[in-house]
Design a protein around this motif. Structure first.
Motif, short mmCIF file in Angstrom:
data_model
loop_
_atom_site.label_atom_id
_atom_site.label_comp_id
_atom_site.label_asym_id
_atom_site.label_seq_id
_atom_site.Cartn_x
_atom_site.Cartn_y
_atom_site.Cartn_z
N LYS A 1 27.05 26.07 64.97
CA LYS A 1 26.83 26.16 63.53
C LYS A 1 25.68 27.11 63.22
CE LYS A 1 28.70 21.75 62.11
NZ LYS A 1 28.46 20.48 61.47
N SER A 2 24.64 27.08 64.05
CA SER A 2 23.52 27.99 63.84
C SER A 2 23.96 29.43 64.01
CB SER A 2 22.38 27.68 64.82
OG SER A 2 21.88 26.39 64.60
N LEU A 3 24.83 29.66 64.96
CA LEU A 3 25.35 31.00 65.19
C LEU A 3 26.17 31.48 64.00
CD1 LEU A 3 25.67 33.38 67.15
CD2 LEU A 3 27.66 32.22 68.09
N ILE A 4 26.99 30.59 63.45
CA ILE A 4 27.81 30.94 62.28
C ILE A 4 26.91 31.24 61.08
CG2 ILE A 4 29.46 30.04 60.60
CD1 ILE A 4 30.76 28.51 62.92
N VAL A 5 25.89 30.39 60.87
CA VAL A 5 24.96 30.61 59.75
C VAL A 5 24.25 31.95 59.92
CG1 VAL A 5 22.86 29.80 58.63
CG2 VAL A 5 24.65 28.18 59.23
N GLY A 6 23.82 32.25 61.13
CA GLY A 6 23.14 33.52 61.40
C GLY A 6 24.04 34.71 61.15
N ALA A 7 25.28 34.61 61.59
CA ALA A 7 26.23 35.70 61.39
C ALA A 7 26.52 35.90 59.91
CB ALA A 7 27.52 35.43 62.16
N LEU A 8 26.71 34.80 59.18
CA LEU A 8 26.96 34.90 57.74
C LEU A 8 25.74 35.46 57.01
CD1 LEU A 8 28.93 31.64 57.06
CD2 LEU A 8 29.77 33.96 56.84
N ALA A 9 24.55 35.07 57.47
CA ALA A 9 23.34 35.58 56.84
C ALA A 9 23.25 37.09 56.99
CB ALA A 9 22.11 34.93 57.47
N VAL B 1 28.79 24.37 56.73
CA VAL B 1 27.89 25.50 56.52
C VAL B 1 27.94 25.98 55.08
CG1 VAL B 1 27.32 27.83 57.30
CG2 VAL B 1 28.24 26.21 58.91
N TYR B 2 29.01 25.67 54.36
CA TYR B 2 29.19 26.21 53.02
C TYR B 2 28.12 25.73 52.05
CZ TYR B 2 31.97 21.90 52.73
OH TYR B 2 32.40 20.61 52.80
N GLY C 1 27.59 30.10 39.13
CA GLY C 1 28.29 29.53 40.27
C GLY C 1 29.24 30.52 40.89
N GLY C 2 30.14 30.01 41.73
CA GLY C 2 31.06 30.92 42.37
C GLY C 2 32.04 30.21 43.29
N ILE C 3 32.74 31.02 44.07
CA ILE C 3 33.71 30.50 45.02
C ILE C 3 33.51 31.18 46.37
CG2 ILE C 3 35.48 29.82 43.35
CD1 ILE C 3 36.90 32.48 43.87
N ILE C 4 33.81 30.43 47.42
CA ILE C 4 33.74 30.92 48.79
C ILE C 4 35.12 30.70 49.40
CG2 ILE C 4 32.61 30.64 51.03
CD1 ILE C 4 30.37 29.08 49.48
N PRO C 5 35.73 31.72 49.97
CA PRO C 5 37.03 31.51 50.62
C PRO C 5 36.91 30.48 51.74
CG PRO C 5 36.57 33.84 50.41
CD PRO C 5 35.31 33.11 50.04
N TYR C 6 37.83 29.51 51.77
CA TYR C 6 37.76 28.46 52.78
C TYR C 6 38.20 28.98 54.14
CZ TYR C 6 38.54 24.34 55.55
OH TYR C 6 38.49 23.43 56.56
N SER C 7 37.48 28.54 55.13
CA SER C 7 37.83 28.77 56.52
C SER C 7 37.34 27.56 57.30
CB SER C 7 37.15 30.04 57.04
OG SER C 7 37.30 30.12 58.44
#
Length: 93
Positions: A4-12, A52-53, A40-46
């Motif tokens: 999860k930390s890796l995903i957050v870092g990549a998204l950041a 993490v969203y 507000g907004g929307i984030i495509p689901y994956s």
């Protein structure tokens, strides 16, 4: 947990979020990542974004010094996670 930390870092990195949590890039139209504005907004689901969203929405709303609240999560690939940016209750405009 490391995944999860890796995903957050990549998204950041992709979203232009610096170490201070401020979003440096501007996303204002339909695209592959966040679509939204100061309300507000929307984030495509994956499935990779599970858990993490919330952080993504928090960082997005922080641009306007607002809090975020997830309003819906449709766990269908190709659908969206929606959120609103809300004012801090103790903040006077």
């Amino acid at each position: 947990m490391a995944g999860k930390s890796l995903i957050v870092g990549a998204l950041a990195m992709l979203l232009g979020i610096g170490s201070t949590g401020a979003v440096l890039a501007s996303f204002t139209g339909p695209g592959p990542w966040i679509t939204g504005n100061n309300t507000g907004g929307i984030i495509p689901y994956s499935p990779d974004l599970e858990g993490v969203y919330e952080k993504i929405a928090q960082d997005y709303c922080a641009r306007w010094r607002r809090l975020s609240h997830i309003t819906s999560v449709h766990r269908v690939y190709g659908d969206y996670i929606s959120f609103v940016c809300i004012d801090k209750p103790w903040m006077i405009h």
